[in-house]
Scaffold this motif. Structure first.
Motif, PDB file in Angstrom:
ATOM      1  N   UNK A 144       0.850  -1.181   0.000  1.00 44.09           N
ATOM      2  CA  UNK A 144       0.000   0.000   0.000  1.00 44.09           C
ATOM      3  C   UNK A 144       0.892   1.239   0.000  1.00 44.09           C
ATOM      4  N   UNK A 145       0.531   2.208  -0.797  1.00 41.23           N
ATOM      5  CA  UNK A 145       1.352   3.412  -0.872  1.00 41.23           C
ATOM      6  C   UNK A 145       1.305   4.229   0.416  1.00 41.23           C
ATOM      7  N   UNK A 146       0.223   4.086   1.176  1.00 42.80           N
ATOM      8  CA  UNK A 146       0.085   4.855   2.413  1.00 42.80           C
ATOM      9  C   UNK A 146      -0.213   6.324   2.184  1.00 42.80           C
ATOM     10  N   UNK A 147      -0.512   6.687   0.947  1.00 49.98           N
ATOM     11  CA  UNK A 147      -0.760   8.081   0.600  1.00 49.98           C
ATOM     12  C   UNK A 147      -2.273   8.312   0.452  1.00 49.98           C
ATOM     13  N   UNK A 148      -2.856   9.210   1.248  1.00 46.03           N
ATOM     14  CA  UNK A 148      -4.305   9.465   1.166  1.00 46.03           C
ATOM     15  C   UNK A 148      -4.772   9.912  -0.220  1.00 46.03           C
ATOM     16  N   UNK A 149      -3.897  10.573  -0.972  1.00 42.75           N
ATOM     17  CA  UNK A 149      -4.278  11.066  -2.288  1.00 42.75           C
ATOM     18  C   UNK A 149      -3.854  10.123  -3.411  1.00 42.75           C
ATOM     19  N   UNK A 150      -3.560   8.864  -3.056  1.00 46.15           N
ATOM     20  CA  UNK A 150      -3.163   7.890  -4.071  1.00 46.15           C
ATOM     21  C   UNK A 150      -4.339   7.526  -4.958  1.00 46.15           C
ATOM     22  N   UNK A 151      -4.043   7.150  -6.195  1.00 48.73           N
ATOM     23  CA  UNK A 151      -5.086   6.718  -7.122  1.00 48.73           C
ATOM     24  C   UNK A 151      -5.830   5.535  -6.501  1.00 48.73           C
ATOM     25  N   UNK A 152      -7.147   5.529  -6.679  1.00 57.32           N
ATOM     26  CA  UNK A 152      -8.015   4.523  -6.083  1.00 57.32           C
ATOM     27  C   UNK A 152      -9.219   4.344  -6.991  1.00 57.32           C
ATOM     28  N   UNK A 153     -10.057   3.344  -6.751  1.00 58.46           N
ATOM     29  CA  UNK A 153     -11.271   3.220  -7.563  1.00 58.46           C
ATOM     30  C   UNK A 153     -12.119   4.482  -7.552  1.00 58.46           C
ATOM     31  N   UNK A 154     -12.215   5.142  -6.416  1.00 57.94           N
ATOM     32  CA  UNK A 154     -13.019   6.360  -6.345  1.00 57.94           C
ATOM     33  C   UNK A 154     -12.393   7.474  -7.179  1.00 57.94           C
ATOM     34  N   UNK A 155     -11.073   7.597  -7.139  1.00 60.74           N
ATOM     35  CA  UNK A 155     -10.407   8.600  -7.971  1.00 60.74           C
ATOM     36  C   UNK A 155     -10.670   8.308  -9.452  1.00 60.74           C
ATOM     37  N   UNK A 156     -10.598   7.029  -9.838  1.00 58.42           N
ATOM     38  CA  UNK A 156     -10.873   6.661 -11.221  1.00 58.42           C
ATOM     39  C   UNK A 156     -12.310   7.005 -11.603  1.00 58.42           C
ATOM     40  N   UNK A 157     -13.241   6.729 -10.685  1.00 56.78           N
ATOM     41  CA  UNK A 157     -14.651   7.025 -10.958  1.00 56.78           C
ATOM     42  C   UNK A 157     -14.871   8.523 -11.127  1.00 56.78           C
ATOM     43  N   UNK A 158     -14.227   9.318 -10.290  1.00 54.03           N
ATOM     44  CA  UNK A 158     -14.395  10.773 -10.371  1.00 54.03           C
ATOM     45  C   UNK A 158     -13.700  11.329 -11.618  1.00 54.03           C
ATOM     46  N   UNK A 159     -12.606  10.708 -12.005  1.00 54.80           N
ATOM     47  CA  UNK A 159     -11.947  11.094 -13.255  1.00 54.80           C
ATOM     48  C   UNK A 159     -12.873  10.801 -14.440  1.00 54.80           C
ATOM     49  N   UNK A 160     -13.528   9.627 -14.396  1.00 55.47           N
ATOM     50  CA  UNK A 160     -14.451   9.245 -15.467  1.00 55.47           C
ATOM     51  C   UNK A 160     -15.629  10.206 -15.556  1.00 55.47           C
ATOM     52  N   UNK A 161     -16.043  10.773 -14.433  1.00 50.82           N
ATOM     53  CA  UNK A 161     -17.139  11.756 -14.409  1.00 50.82           C
ATOM     54  C   UNK A 161     -16.838  12.890 -15.390  1.00 50.82           C
ATOM     55  N   UNK A 162     -15.595  13.314 -15.418  1.00 53.70           N
ATOM     56  CA  UNK A 162     -15.169  14.398 -16.308  1.00 53.70           C
ATOM     57  C   UNK A 162     -15.102  13.968 -17.775  1.00 53.70           C
ATOM     58  N   UNK A 163     -15.096  12.642 -18.013  1.00 58.73           N
ATOM     59  CA  UNK A 163     -14.900  12.141 -19.370  1.00 58.73           C
ATOM     60  C   UNK A 163     -16.202  11.801 -20.085  1.00 58.73           C
TER      61      UNK A 163
END
Length: 335
Positions: A162-181
């Motif tokens: 685990x990267x241990x980084x709160x702002x690491x890419x995750x399924x939710x980040x991917x979903x929110x990125x897709x929102x813009x697409x």
């Protein structure tokens, strides 16, 4: 180094991809430095029936104005060899107005990645066993000030860890990125009568059922187990006539989607005396000009992922457009 932007050479990396590990992922090897921080290009790829490149006119705006897709995140970006190559590329840079800047940048990076503070020899002994994760700016929001939250230099993550980084890419980040697409079709409504309407004449309005259907975009970090699909479903149409001298059907101006999946109902011969389920009646002529009718569709949005198949709600999205409506004054109307 504030404001300095430098581009490094491309390469190929093998390392753990995604939070929690997974199969090795190829890195682009490309990065640039801004404000002293090394940023990488995202490797996220999107596909679906609403992605850019389709017949489209725009993207969703969140109805919740306090929410936006992420402006930045961290993802696996550089192998040890790529970090070494970047340092060498930057060390070789020299600008007429900044003599010696390349050596200065190289010394700073060598101190971090070569001299043991905190990494030794670019972690070359770990080649293929992990990857340097780097800050990535959302390419759809390059100038968003919130991107400054990702201000860490590339850091090492062992494969499968685990990267241990709160702002690491995750399924939710991917979903929110897709929102813009997600690409939304034009919201131009069909009106009857078309061309021009008359004062006090109920004008029917509807949308093409074939065009306004469920749209989805899947965002994936290649060669990892990270993927998320964001789905937008049309829910209602809001009509704003462009003048206070008008009435809408229904009175709220919001036409809900019907059981048949259609918003509004096409006008049919013989319906002249019926009240349109969705439409507008103008009470005053537009004179020599026209009224700007605005049609805005609200889309219900949710997401699922490979790691969590449940439906997760997202803020409703909106997309609208304007069209000119000419209204003429007459004494009587026959239809």
């Amino acid at each position: 180094m504030a404001g300095l932007s430098l581009v490094a050479v491309p390469g190929v990396a093998q390392a753990s991809g995604g939070k929690g590990g997974g199969k090795p992922v190829e890195g682009s090897g490309k990065g640039d430095m801004k404000g002293g921080v090394i940023y990488a290009e995202t490797k996220i790829r999107t596909s679906g029936n609403g992605t850019k490149g389709t017949a489209k006119t725009g993207t969703l705006t969140a109805g919740d104005h306090n929410w936006t897709p992420p402006a930045c995140w961290y993802e696996p970006a550089f192998s040890p060899k790529e970090i070494e190559a970047q340092v060498k590329a930057w060390r070789g840079l020299d600008l007429p107005f900044l003599s010696g800047i390349g050596d200065f940048v190289g010394d700073v990076l060598d101190s971090r990645y070569k001299d043991g503070k905190p990494y030794k020899d670019y972690n070359l002994d770990k080649q293929g066993k992990g990857m340097f994760w780097a800050a990535v700016k959302n390419p759809n929001r390059p100038d968003d000030p919130a991107a400054n939250a990702c201000n860490k230099q590339p850091f090492w993550v062992d494969e499968g860890e685990d990267s241990g980084e709160p702002l690491a890419v995750s399924p939710q980040v991917l979903a929110e990125y897709a929102y813009d697409e997600i690409e939304i079709p034009s919201t131009k409504v069909t009106l009857a009568p078309e061309g021009e309407t008359k004062v006090n004449l109920p004008t029917w309005a509807w949308l093409d059922k074939a065009r306004f259907k469920k749209l989805s975009v899947t965002a994936t970090l290649p060669d990892t187990n990270l993927s998320a699909t964001t789905t937008a479903t049309p829910e209602s149409l809001r009509i704003e006539p462009g003048t206070k001298d008008a009435e809408t059907y229904p009175a709220s101006g919001v036409c809900k989607i019907g059981k048949d999946g259609r918003i509004g109902e096409p006008y049919a011969k013989g319906n002249a005396k019926k009240t349109p389920p969705c439409g507008v009646k103008y009470l005053r002529s537009s004179g020599d000009g026209s009224y700007d009718l605005k049609a805005t569709i609200t889309w219900k949005v949710s997401w699922t992922s490979t790691t969590d198949p449940g439906q997760h709600p997202m803020p409703d999205g909106e997309f609208g457009g304007e069209q000119n409506v000419v209204v003429k004054e007459i004494q009587s109307v026959n239809r």
